[in-house]
Structures are given as structure tokens and as C-alpha cells.
Design a protein around this motif. Structure first.
Motif, PDB file in Angstrom:
ATOM      1  N   ALA A  73      43.597  88.036  73.807  1.00 51.81           N
ATOM      2  CA  ALA A  73      43.657  89.265  73.158  1.00 51.81           C
ATOM      3  C   ALA A  73      45.160  89.693  72.767  1.00 51.81           C
ATOM      4  CB  ALA A  73      42.930  90.435  73.691  1.00 51.81           C
ATOM      5  N   PHE A  74      46.161  89.610  73.866  1.00 51.22           N
ATOM      6  CA  PHE A  74      47.449  89.767  73.745  1.00 51.22           C
ATOM      7  C   PHE A  74      47.979  89.021  72.361  1.00 51.22           C
ATOM      8  CE2 PHE A  74      51.749  88.380  74.969  1.00 51.22           C
ATOM      9  CZ  PHE A  74      52.273  89.385  75.114  1.00 51.22           C
ATOM     10  N   SER A  75      47.537  87.517  72.667  1.00 49.99           N
ATOM     11  CA  SER A  75      48.044  86.615  71.638  1.00 49.99           C
ATOM     12  C   SER A  75      47.620  86.893  70.366  1.00 49.99           C
ATOM     13  CB  SER A  75      47.555  85.295  72.024  1.00 49.99           C
ATOM     14  OG  SER A  75      48.151  84.996  73.374  1.00 49.99           O
ATOM     15  N   HIS A  76      46.367  87.554  70.200  1.00 51.49           N
ATOM     16  CA  HIS A  76      46.131  87.943  68.889  1.00 51.49           C
ATOM     17  C   HIS A  76      46.708  89.107  68.224  1.00 51.49           C
ATOM     18  CE1 HIS A  76      42.975  84.984  67.544  1.00 51.49           C
ATOM     19  NE2 HIS A  76      42.557  84.830  68.938  1.00 51.49           N
ATOM     20  N   GLY A  77      47.661  89.879  69.159  1.00 50.27           N
ATOM     21  CA  GLY A  77      48.192  91.205  68.628  1.00 50.27           C
ATOM     22  C   GLY A  77      47.339  92.347  68.942  1.00 50.27           C
ATOM     23  N   PHE A  78      46.158  92.238  69.771  1.00 53.99           N
ATOM     24  CA  PHE A  78      45.346  93.307  70.207  1.00 53.99           C
ATOM     25  C   PHE A  78      46.023  93.954  71.218  1.00 53.99           C
ATOM     26  CE2 PHE A  78      42.049  90.866  67.999  1.00 53.99           C
ATOM     27  CZ  PHE A  78      41.704  91.743  67.043  1.00 53.99           C
ATOM     28  N   GLY A  79      46.117  95.246  71.363  1.00 49.87           N
ATOM     29  CA  GLY A  79      46.329  95.924  72.655  1.00 49.87           C
ATOM     30  C   GLY A  79      45.633  95.618  73.824  1.00 49.87           C
ATOM     31  N   VAL A  80      45.892  95.546  74.840  1.00 50.81           N
ATOM     32  CA  VAL A  80      45.077  95.041  76.161  1.00 50.81           C
ATOM     33  C   VAL A  80      45.166  96.134  77.109  1.00 50.81           C
ATOM     34  CG1 VAL A  80      45.076  93.307  77.826  1.00 50.81           C
ATOM     35  CG2 VAL A  80      45.448  92.754  75.583  1.00 50.81           C
ATOM     36  N   SER A  81      43.808  96.684  77.609  1.00 45.93           N
ATOM     37  CA  SER A  81      43.892  97.339  78.884  1.00 45.93           C
ATOM     38  C   SER A  81      42.830  96.948  79.469  1.00 45.93           C
ATOM     39  CB  SER A  81      43.600  99.021  78.503  1.00 45.93           C
ATOM     40  OG  SER A  81      44.600  99.333  77.700  1.00 45.93           O
ATOM     41  N   ALA A  82      43.158  96.783  80.899  1.00 47.49           N
ATOM     42  CA  ALA A  82      41.993  96.133  81.842  1.00 47.49           C
ATOM     43  C   ALA A  82      41.360  97.484  82.675  1.00 47.49           C
ATOM     44  CB  ALA A  82      42.563  95.049  82.952  1.00 47.49           C
ATOM     45  N   ILE A  83      40.073  97.521  82.800  1.00 46.64           N
ATOM     46  CA  ILE A  83      39.627  98.722  83.852  1.00 46.64           C
ATOM     47  C   ILE A  83      39.768  98.367  85.088  1.00 46.64           C
ATOM     48  CG2 ILE A  83      37.954 100.728  83.688  1.00 46.64           C
ATOM     49  CD1 ILE A  83      37.849 100.471  80.676  1.00 46.64           C
ATOM     50  N   ALA A  84      40.303  98.574  85.791  1.00 42.62           N
ATOM     51  CA  ALA A  84      40.343  97.884  87.189  1.00 42.62           C
ATOM     52  C   ALA A  84      38.918  98.124  88.188  1.00 42.62           C
ATOM     53  CB  ALA A  84      41.487  98.704  88.227  1.00 42.62           C
ATOM     54  N   ASP A  85      38.353  99.378  88.187  1.00 41.20           N
ATOM     55  CA  ASP A  85      37.153  99.509  88.803  1.00 41.20           C
ATOM     56  C   ASP A  85      35.775  99.007  87.902  1.00 41.20           C
ATOM     57  OD1 ASP A  85      37.591 101.567  87.164  1.00 41.20           O
ATOM     58  OD2 ASP A  85      36.934 103.147  88.545  1.00 41.20           O
TER      59      ASP A  85
END
Lengths: 248, 242
Positions: B182-194
Motif C-alpha cells: 500500500a505504501f509503495s502504491h502511494g496510499f496512506g497506511v494505518s494499522a489498527i493495532a488491536d
């Protein structure tokens, strides 16, 4: 292929100190971490041995010693005429196209930071790949070059372990290439990330091996397996429009 | 944060000294990604400890899976209520398992997982509490990243998304590989830890640390729901147009 050797390997491995007791039991019970398939026609892929990682001021601890191991790998690969592929970045000098992968600003001279360290600079028969994403495969010609070479796997060294090296290993795995990691020729700013990446790669995706073992293995390979480039220096593409380009 | 107790002394000191993290991955047009939350990865008994669960489901992440599934369920409902696309990925394989390729090379139990499990359930079926709704999107894949060999990036562009909110499993495997792509495609990335889970506690914690340091944001479900709630004009969210 027997998983009986994993007990020894897991407990002597660099990542063991980072695991919980439960993690050790789970990896074993779930069947992870057995020895994978060794490539029969490996290409050596060296990632991120460039000034931005190796400079004495802003560089990364461990990068210089990893580079010494990587130089040994490159020498032994060239001695058997195995492909040696160097991977670094490609960027405009305003760094517009270079996201801050590790949270650090691009620095005053992003182009210079992507240049290879002299000690490991590509020789004219080596192949150079320039990337703008973590993986050396993403939007690059790497897979097409591996195809034309007839390589069935890669030996990866460099960094950062949890960044570009890991992303490249995962793409290689996804492409059904066989993946070996020169575990003592990798570097990362974070030792925890370095250790857990080698753990995860060993569990599912790749075989971490010491450089010395890889050098020994290379000597057993045929020296006429690949048709390599006959020798020509790599020319870096200028990504800045000429009118505003200012090279220092 | 969850990674604090898993970091070495040196890394903890360096992080405290530096304080820097990766780029902000929260965008204005996110998609919620639910990676591989199938019976094979979650097991079929919510309270079963992992070491028991993996006897029957070799890829299971055990009881932690089901804690995350509750959060993912809330995120799916919150996202759908605001018109945010929910995209699920799950694995697929031929019945003869010819196509599993490299997965078989490093695991001694792969033959148990594909093509069939001893259970009644298909290991690749999304768990019942998260069963996709008609308006959700489902992509099938064979490798770690939800972007590899799957139309995920195309769908996200068609939907006009600028970012992904990542949930699912395993944190260090398919979630992480999807974060990098996703990062490489230029999208913002958020992971939801829980809303993420993994069979290995250390791999889970350090994968989140790596995402936070290199690729984007790591937030919890509460913060993700607040972000979704605060997005402008739910009517503007793009749905499939064909």
C-alpha cells in the motif's frame, strides 16, 4: 528438510532472545522454520549499500561491517560468474518522489545519498537496479532480468533488514523464487526489527545463512551457468527537468 | 505501546531520543482492509488457547484472534455506516495444491492445510461473525500481500481511496506485506493495532513497530472509529460505479 534441526537453530539464533516462550512453542508446533529450497541458479542481490546508509555521520550502525561481508559475497559470486545485482534508490534532487521510508527526512542531497559506497561500487559486468519503493521488485526490471538470466532464486544482503531487504524477500517469495539471506551481511537501525525480521523470514519465507556458508556453496556451482552483461558502466537517469536541475 | 516490552534496551533508548516515526498514514478517503480473517487463521473456538488450536488449524492464531475479531466487527459497522469501503482478502488454492508454490518450502505442515482441512469448514472462508455484506469487496490471493496477484490496488483507485486502514492477520505476514505494498502504491497506511493479530507475540509487536517507524500510523480501534466519524460528508464516499 527435517524439522528436528530447528531446536538447535532457533535457540542459537539472533532472534531467540526476542521471542516469548509461547512463540518458540508455536513456531515449532505449527511446523514453521524448516530448511527451504536452495536455488540452483542464484543471483546475488545487494541492497542499500549506499552513502545514505554508510556515511559516518548519518549512517547506520552495522552497515559497514555488513558491507565487508557483502564484498566477500560479491567477489565469490563473480568468481563463479553468478549475477551480481546492486539495488539503490532513484530520486529527484528535491526528493519529491522519495517518501520518508524510515521517518527520517531525505537530507540535503538525496541524490548523493543514493550513490554506492566506493568499496562496493558495481563493476562493469554487474547489474544495477534503481527503485523508489522498499522492494527491489516494485516498478523495476528486476524480475525481467532474473528471467532473462534464468535465475531460480536470490541471495539477499544489505539493508535495511526490516525495510528494503524484507520487502524484497517477500516479493521474491511471492514470485516463487527461492530466497537465501546472508544473515551477517544485513543491517538495520533497529536491532529488534533486524532480529525479528530474520525470525519471520526464517519461519516462512527464506533461509538465513552465514556468509561463510554461502561462499562455500558458491564454489560448488558451475561457472558457466549464466550469460552475464559483457561490461558497461551504469548510467544514472536524471529525474529532474533540465531547466531546474542543479547538480552539486 | 505494545512494542515497548519487546524492544531491546538500545532500541528503546534510541526511540526515546529520536521520537521520530513514519509518515502520517491517515487519509481523507480510507478503505478498511480486513486481511485473511478466516477459520484457518482464527480457529473455530473463540476461547481456545493457540497451542491447542494449532493442533487442528496449523495456521491458527488462537484466542487473540477472537479479541481482534470483535474490534474488526465494530470497525466494519462503523465504516459501512459512513460509506467507507470494506475490502476483505482471503487465500485460495487449487484442490490439488499445485499453486501453493513457495508456501510449501518452509513449513512441514503445509500439506495439512491445503486443499482440505479435517474440519467441516473451508480454512479460507471468512469467519462467520465477519461475513462480508453484499456491498463489501472480496479479493482472493495466493501470497502474503493483498495486492499481489489480486485487483486490490485497482479497486482502491476505482473507489477513489487515498489510504488504507489495516486489520486482520497475521500482523507480521499478510498485514505487513499489504502495508508495504500500500505504501509503495502511494496510499496512506494505518494499522489498527488491536484489530490485528498474529500467532507470534514478538512478531506481532515488532511488525507494528516497523509499520509505525517506516510506513505509516499505528492506532487503536477507538482512534480509528473517531477518525472515521470525523471524516467530512459521508455522502462523498465513492462506491463502485460500474
Amino acid at each position: 528438510m527435517a524439522d528436528t534441526s530447528m531446536d538447535d537453530y532457533m535457540t542459537s539464533a539472533i532472534w531467540d532472545a526476542f521471542l516469548t516462550d509461547r512463540d518458540r512453542k508455536v513456531f515449532k508446533a505449527a511446523g514453521y522454520g524448516v530448511a527451504g529450497l536452495r536455488p540452483e541458479r542464484p543471483a546475488l542481490v545487494l541492497i542499500g549499500f549506499n552513502a545514505g546508509h554508510l556515511s559516518s555521520s548519518a549512517g547506520i550502525a552495522g552497515a559497514a561491517s555488513a558491507m565487508k561481508q557483502a564484498c566477500e559475497l560479491a567477489v565469490s559470486a563473480r568468481a563463479r560468474n553468478l549475477p551480481v545485482i546492486h539495488v539503490t534508490g532513484a530520486t529527484r534532487n528535491d526528493a519529491w518522489d522519495k517518501p520518508a521510508e524510515d521517518g527520517r527526512p531525505a537530507g540535503a542531497n538525496p541524490i548523493a545519498s543514493e550513490e554506492f559506497d566506493d568499496e562496493i561500487a558495481p563493476e562493469t559486468t554487474d547489474i544495477v537496479i534503481r527503485r523508489q519503493a522498499p522492494s527491489a521488485f516494485f516498478n523495476t526490471d528486476l524480475m525481467s532480468f532474473l528471467n532473462v538470466l534464468g535465475a531460480d532464486g536470490v541471495v539477499l544482503a544489505g539493508g535495511q533488514t526490516a525495510g528494503a531487504l524484507r520487502a524484497t524477500a517477500i516479493d521474491a517469495f511471492s514470485l516463487n523464487l527461492r530466497v537465501v539471506i546472508a544473515q551477517d551481511a544485513c543491517f538495520d537501525a533497529w536491532e529488534s526489527s533486524h532480529a525479528l525480521t530474520l525470525c519471520d523470514l526464517n519461519a516462512k519465507y527464506a533461509d538465513p545463512l552465514p556468509t561463510a556458508d554461502i561462499v562455500d556453496w558458491f564454489t560448488t556451482l558451475a561457472s558457466d551457468a549464466f550469460v552475464l552483461p559483457t561490461g558497461s558502466p551504469d548510467k544514472r537517469l536524471d529525474l529532474m527537468p533540465a531547466a531546474t536541475s542543479r547538480r552539486t | 505501546m505494545i512494542w515497548d516490552s519487546f524492544l531491546s534496551e538500545r532500541d528503546r533508548a534510541a526511540m526515546n531520543a529520536r521520537g521520530a516515526t513514519g509518515p502520517n498514514g491517515l487519509g481523507r478517503k480510507p478503505a478498511l482492509l480486513v486481511i485473511d480473517v478466516s477459520w484457518g487463521f482464527a480457529g473455530d473456538r473463540p476461547d481456545e488457547p493457540i497451542l491447542d488450536s494449532i493442533k487442528r488449524w496449523p495456521n491458527s492464531c488462537g484466542a487473540e484472534s477472537w479479541q481482534a475479531i470483535e474490534r474488526i466487527s465494530a470497525l466494519c459497522e462503523g465504516g459501512r455506516a459512513r460509506g467507507i469501503p470494506v475490502l476483505y482478502s482471503t487465500g485460495r488454492a487449487r484442490a490439488d495444491a499445485w499453486d501453493i508454490g513457495s508456501w510449501a518450502w518452509k513449513n512441514s505442515r503445509t500439506k495439512e492445510q491445503v486443499p482440505a482441512t479435517p474440519q467441516d469448514r473451508d480454512a479460507n472462508e471468512i469467519v462467520a461473525p465477519l461475513a462480508p455484506k453484499a456491498e463489501d469487496i472480496l479479493v482472493y490471493k495466493r501470497k502474503p500481500s493483498a495486492f499481489f496477484g489480486a485487483p486490490t490496488a485497482t479497486h482502491l483507485r476505482r473507489l477513489g481511496c487515498d489510504s488504507v486502514l489495516l486489520t486482520g492477520t497475521t500482523t507480521s505476514g499478510c498485514v505487513r506485506a499489504s502495508a508495504v505494498d500500500a505504501f509503495s502504491h502511494g496510499f496512506g497506511v494505518s494499522a489498527i493495532a488491536d484489530g490485528c493479530f498474529d500467532r507470534a507475540q514478538s512478531s506481532h509487536a515488532i511488525a507494528l513497530f516497523d509499520i509505525a517507524m517506516r510506513y505509516g500510523s499505528v492506532i487503536d480501534t477507538e482512534a480509528a472509529l473517531a477518525h472515521i466519524e470525523a471524516l467530512p460528508d459521508p455522502e462523498s464516499a465513492t462506491r463502485p460505479v460500474w
